[in-house]
Design a protein around this motif. Structure first.
Motif, PDB file in Angstrom:
ATOM      1  N   HIS A 235       0.817  -1.212   0.000  1.00 10.90           N
ATOM      2  CA  HIS A 235       0.000   0.000   0.000  1.00 10.90           C
ATOM      3  C   HIS A 235       0.850   1.262   0.000  1.00 10.90           C
ATOM      4  O   HIS A 235       1.875   1.328   0.678  1.00 10.90           O
ATOM      5  N   ILE A 338      -5.346  -0.946   5.854  1.00  8.12           N
ATOM      6  CA  ILE A 338      -4.126  -1.739   5.674  1.00  8.12           C
ATOM      7  C   ILE A 338      -4.144  -2.957   6.594  1.00  8.12           C
ATOM      8  O   ILE A 338      -3.794  -4.076   6.181  1.00  8.12           O
ATOM      9  N   SER A 342      -3.937  -5.854   4.023  1.00  9.78           N
ATOM     10  CA  SER A 342      -2.531  -5.994   3.657  1.00  9.78           C
ATOM     11  C   SER A 342      -2.049  -7.433   3.788  1.00  9.78           C
ATOM     12  O   SER A 342      -2.543  -8.202   4.617  1.00  9.78           O
ATOM     13  N   GLU A 347       4.499  -1.331   3.202  1.00  8.27           N
ATOM     14  CA  GLU A 347       3.564  -0.212   3.126  1.00  8.27           C
ATOM     15  C   GLU A 347       4.357   1.082   3.304  1.00  8.27           C
ATOM     16  O   GLU A 347       5.357   1.109   4.024  1.00  8.27           O
TER      17      GLU A 347
END
Length: 422
Positions: A235, A338, A342, A347
């Protein structure tokens, strides 16, 4: 080897030889290991024509079997890639040897000194697909870290891997180390993988390198620890205080520099307060690069080229010119998103707010967390490890890019001078 029993017998012999060799590699001097690596590099250069011929036979069979263009590309050796393999071996030889390093030595009130020593893991099994260069990379990293290695490459690269194995054996012999310190499995039978991952008496850790299907199978069936990551749903969060130029540059690099890597950005989050001013510019850049945008309702309203995202899109590793984009209220919602979607790989936050950056670093539970930098930096070479065996999203032992230190562990050591416990 025509029966399962034959495979089991073969694999147990491989395992026994690796276990015996691991005691010698653990005790080997840095000079001996480096001598072996440099000779392997020399042999690879000397055997370039043989390696190219073996690879040509692999490629011909792969095309006959209808392998796709991406697999053919990964499988192909060239004079340039063979030279890169040789240079890779030389680079590993130049790295500091982690084995035997003593750290954290402290004297206790009793008079003893207590510290930690870095030691090899033992026998490492590595299972990989298509890329012949992994044979050289894995052999180098395992040997330099004092381990024995059992390598099982994909059936597509059998001939090239065996040709490389001959170069590796020549290097080991030249340095006075056992040939069985690095063994390349000579059968394409899938039963060999099943045996390798269920031999805890011989194998200390498995490292799978390949597609999600391979890694899931290994993780589900292995009876020895596995160093792995399944997905790379990375991300980029553009915070409300983000510098627009930084945001544009980082999103472009994170998504478009290379599409098919595990550290490529697959999801973009942007704070609502700046979405109207910054998202159109980012969207135009992505569209110009041929990237399909799959967005939330707010994203689609701001970017007419965007398609409506599905629930599946938020957790997807595309490895393609596609990105999922969501407008979020701010940092809290970004972290929540996230946390939910994720794969805990990498990230990054783009922000000029120090407290937001620190919160992101503390609260995002991924193996690499970044501030104002592209996710594409999540790589052993970029982190100064020299090389890596892979990326781990596990939380125990190795996490993130796994280099030489990640192929070792630490044991406690105590230094005394006659002290006894009262």
């Amino acid at each position: 080897m025509t029966t399962t029993d034959d495979i089991q017998t073969y694999m147990h012999a491989i395992g026994q030889a690796a276990r015996a060799a691991s005691r010698l590699t653990a005790a080997a001097s840095t000079a001996a290991k480096n001598t072996a690596l440099l000779e392997m590099a020399r042999q690879i250069r000397l055997q370039q024509d043989a390696l190219l011929a073996a690879n040509a036979a692999d490629l011909a069979e792969a095309r006959d079997n209808g392998l796709d263009a991406a697999m053919i590309d990964r499988l192909t050796l060239t004079a340039k890639s063979i030279e890169a393999m040789a240079q890779g071996l030389e680079q590993v030889a130049a790295l500091p040897d982690p084995v035997g390093e003593i750290t954290d030595l402290k004297r206790r009130p009793s008079g003893i000194q207590v510290g930690k020593m870095r030691v090899p893991l033992g026998v490492i099994g590595i299972i990989y697909e298509a890329r012949p260069n992994v044979t050289a990379d894995a052999a180098a990293l395992c040997l330099k870290s004092g381990n024995a290695a059992i390598l099982r490459g994909g059936k597509e690269a059998l001939r090239a891997n065996q040709a490389l194995a001959a170069c590796v054996r020549a290097g080991l012999t030249f340095a006075g180390l056992p040939e069985s310190a690095v063994q390349v499995i000579a059968t394409t039978d899938r039963a060999a993988v099943g045996a390798l991952i269920t031999m805890p008496q011989y194998v200390d850790v498995i490292v799978p390198r390949g597609g999600k299907g391979l890694i899931e199978r290994i993780a589900n069936e292995a009876r020895v620890p596995v160093i792995k990551h399944l997905d790379g749903n990375c991300h980029v969060y553009v915070d409300e205080t983000a510098d627009p130029e930084k945001a544009l540059k980082i999103v472009e690099n994170a998504k478009t520099q290379r599409l098919g890597t595990c550290n490529t950005a697959e999801s973009l989050l942007i704070a609502r307060s700046i979405a109207a001013s910054q998202l159109p510019q980012i969207g135009a850049m992505l569209a110009a690069k041929g990237v399909e945008i799959r967005g939330c309702a707010e994203t689609c309203a701001l970017l007419p080229v965007a398609k409506a995202a599905t629930e599946q899109d938020w957790g997807e590793e595309y490895l393609a010119a596609i990105i999922a984009v969501k407008v979020v209220a701010g940092l809290d919602e970004a972290i929540e998103h996230i946390t939910r979607y994720s794969s805990q790989h990498t990230e990054t936050i783009i922000t000029e707010n120090h407290s937001h950056a620190m919160r992101f670093l503390r609260e995002v539970d991924s193996s690499s967390v970044m501030v104002n930098a592209s996710t594409r930096f999540a790589d052993g070479f970029e982190y100064g490890l020299g090389a890596e065996i892979g990326i781990s999203t596990d939380k125990i032992h190795a996490r993130g890019p796994v280099g030489l230190d990640g192929l070792t562990s630490q044991k406690w050591i105590v230094l005394g001078n006659g002290e006894i416990r009262h």
